[in-house]
Design an enzyme around this catalytic site. Structure first.
Site, PDB file in Angstrom:
ATOM      1  CG  HIS A 201      -0.465   0.213   2.511  1.00 61.49           C
ATOM      2  ND1 HIS A 201      -0.508   1.433   3.136  1.00 61.49           N
ATOM      3  CD2 HIS A 201       0.143  -0.626   3.360  1.00 61.49           C
ATOM      4  CE1 HIS A 201       0.039   1.327   4.338  1.00 61.49           C
ATOM      5  NE2 HIS A 201       0.453   0.083   4.499  1.00 61.49           N
ATOM      6  CB  THR A 237      -7.570 -19.756   3.328  1.00 58.43           C
ATOM      7  OG1 THR A 237      -8.011 -20.948   3.987  1.00 58.43           O
ATOM      8  CG2 THR A 237      -8.040 -19.744   1.886  1.00 58.43           C
ATOM      9  CB  CYS A 325       2.725   3.282  12.574  1.00 62.60           C
ATOM     10  SG  CYS A 325       2.449   2.449  11.037  1.00 62.60           S
TER      11      CYS A 325
HETATM   12  N1  PMP Z   1       8.024  -0.406   7.859  1.00 57.90           N
HETATM   13  C1  PMP Z   1       8.027   0.847   7.411  1.00 57.90           C
HETATM   14  C2  PMP Z   1       9.333   1.541   7.176  1.00 57.90           C
HETATM   15  C3  PMP Z   1       6.824   1.503   7.149  1.00 57.90           C
HETATM   16  O1  PMP Z   1       6.833   2.765   6.695  1.00 57.90           O
HETATM   17  C4  PMP Z   1       5.604   0.802   7.365  1.00 57.90           C
HETATM   18  C5  PMP Z   1       4.269   1.484   7.108  1.00 57.90           C
HETATM   19  N2  PMP Z   1       4.033   2.589   7.961  1.00 57.90           N
HETATM   20  C6  PMP Z   1       5.657  -0.516   7.834  1.00 57.90           C
HETATM   21  C7  PMP Z   1       6.881  -1.091   8.067  1.00 57.90           C
HETATM   22  C8  PMP Z   1       4.402  -1.306   8.094  1.00 57.90           C
HETATM   23  O2  PMP Z   1       3.808  -1.688   6.879  1.00 57.90           O
HETATM   24  P1  PMP Z   1       2.287  -2.203   6.816  1.00 57.90           P
HETATM   25  O3  PMP Z   1       1.436  -0.987   6.883  1.00 57.90           O
HETATM   26  O4  PMP Z   1       2.202  -2.912   5.493  1.00 57.90           O
HETATM   27  O5  PMP Z   1       2.078  -3.135   7.951  1.00 57.90           O
END
Ligand code: PMP
Length: 382
Positions: A201, A237, A325
């Site tokens: 994404h 799955t 995040c």
């Molecule tokens: N690692 C990094 C450097 C990211 O920028 C992100 C997304 N914020 C992730 C891991 C986590 O990826 P996902 O959203 O696919 O769990």
């Protein structure tokens, strides 16, 4: 709307969506079913893996489809830690990893008796390869370093670290490549990487879709037990439509990668200049030469980042306080703090992230609106 939060996520490419819908509509059988319909889907899934492997210059059996990079990072780190516990309990990483790496390592330390060295970074956000070498112990089993930092865009010296670790065949090298794959050149084999995490994404693919590359011969303890899907490394799955869409996503991202990179480099240059001209007190936290042009982190001390984000919100301009995040985390940015930036700069950082689809006109309008917000907010603060 002006969207400048592409490192948080991108829209889905119409062709990716088309593939996803087509597979779900027409080829919905379980690929592990014995009948022909299941077999057809299993063949499609295998073809998607082969196509993905070809694009990454690795073998299909070296790829594990996952629900994204968080899962890939968890599987790589905990999987290596638990499978190699009898050989050692020491892991090396940096202070600026994504929470899906950092918090996984914290948990291994706090609950499972592992020892983790968090290497410092310099004011550009870079770790020194010699520091990795110096941290190695007889008990070291894993080194995990991200390719590109998601908050400031710093590019880490992955090849140099891989070269050092080439002298230690029993220490595995994991790279979180989420902000690099499909954007910057990265050669898995040349950099001697053993495990690599990717997410769809961030490159116009689907949320909840990713892969873990695991070099052949590297032993992992699966985190999900159950069926024998993904060679037993990831039971359950499979999301066939998402996995087929992943292959399409990666192909589209790698198409003209260098042209797209050149365009984003120009956009980044334009943005830096416009910011410095119109807002001379801007502090640019992202490194110029050592950084990915897709990410620009800036501060306007003493303004709070959420004030700037919400000020722009009202004008339908979207940027981040830091990584999505951690955006609801009220503590100071762990990344900017690790870069030894002054407290006022750390507590004021905002992240702008670009795409090849961004235009100079959008950036010019963004800087104008940002100027209005910053000037207004400064009056309130004074
Ligand atoms: N690692 C990094 C450097 C990211 O920028 C992100 C997304 N914020 C992730 C891991 C986590 O990826 P996902 O959203 O696919 O769990």
């Amino acid at each position: 709307m002006i969207y400048l939060d592409y490192s948080a996520t991108t829209p889905v490419h119409p062709e990716v969506l088309q593939t996803f819908n087509k597979v779900n509509e027409e080829l919905f059988a379980n690929p592990d079913s014995l009948h022909n319909f299941g077999g057809k889907v299993a063949t499609l899934l295998q073809k998607a893996k082969e196509a993905t492997a070809k694009l990454l210059h690795v073998q299909p059996q070296e790829l594990i489809f996952t629900s994204g990079a968080t899962e890939a990072n968890n599987l790589a780190i905990r999987g290596i830690a638990f499978a190699n516990r009898q050989r050692g309990n020491h892991i090396i990483t940096t202070m600026i990893e994504h929470p899906s790496v950092y918090d996984t390592l914290k948990q291994l330390e706090q609950h499972f008796g592992f020892e983790v060295t968090y290497l410092p970074v310099d004011h550009l956000g870079q770790v020194r390869p010699e520091a990795v070498a110096a941290a190695i112990r007889s008990t070291t089993i894993l080194v995990s370093v991200m390719a590109v930092n998601n908050e400031v865009g710093t590019i880490q010296p992955i090849e140099a670290i891989g070269k050092i670790l080439g002298n230690y065949p029993k220490i595995y090298f994991h790279v979180d490549a989420v902000q690099a794959i499909g954007k910057l050149p990265l050669n898995i084999k040349q950099a001697q990487i053993d495990l690599l995490s990717c997410s769809a994404h961030k490159i116009y693919g689907l949320k909840g879709s990713g892969i873990l590359y695991k070099r052949q011969g590297v032993n992992l303890l699966p985190l999900q037990t159950g069926g024998s899907q993904e060679e037993g490394y990831r039971a359950g799955t499979p999301n066939v439509a998402a996995n087929v869409a992943f292959a399409k996503t990666l192909r589209l991202a790698l198409d003209n990668q260098s042209q797209k990179l050149t365009k984003v480099q120009e956009l980044n240059k334009f943005l830096r200049l416009a910011l410095q001209e119109q807002l001379p007190d801007v502090v640019i936290n992202s490194p110029l030469l050592e950084g990915s042009p897709y990410i620009l982190n800036i501060s306007f001390p003493p303004l709070r980042p959420e004030v700037i984000v919400h000020g722009l919100d009202a004008k339908e301009i979207y940027i981040s306080t830091r990584s999505a995040c951690s955006s609801k985390d009220t503590k100071a940015s762990r990344i900017l703090t690790a870069m030894h930036l002054p407290d006022a700069v750390v507590s004021s950082g905002v992240r702008i992230s670009l795409s090849h689809e961004t235009t100079q006109e959008q950036l010019a309008e963004f800087v104008n609106e940002l100027e209005t917000v910053v000037v207004q907010m400064r009056k309130v603060v004074k």
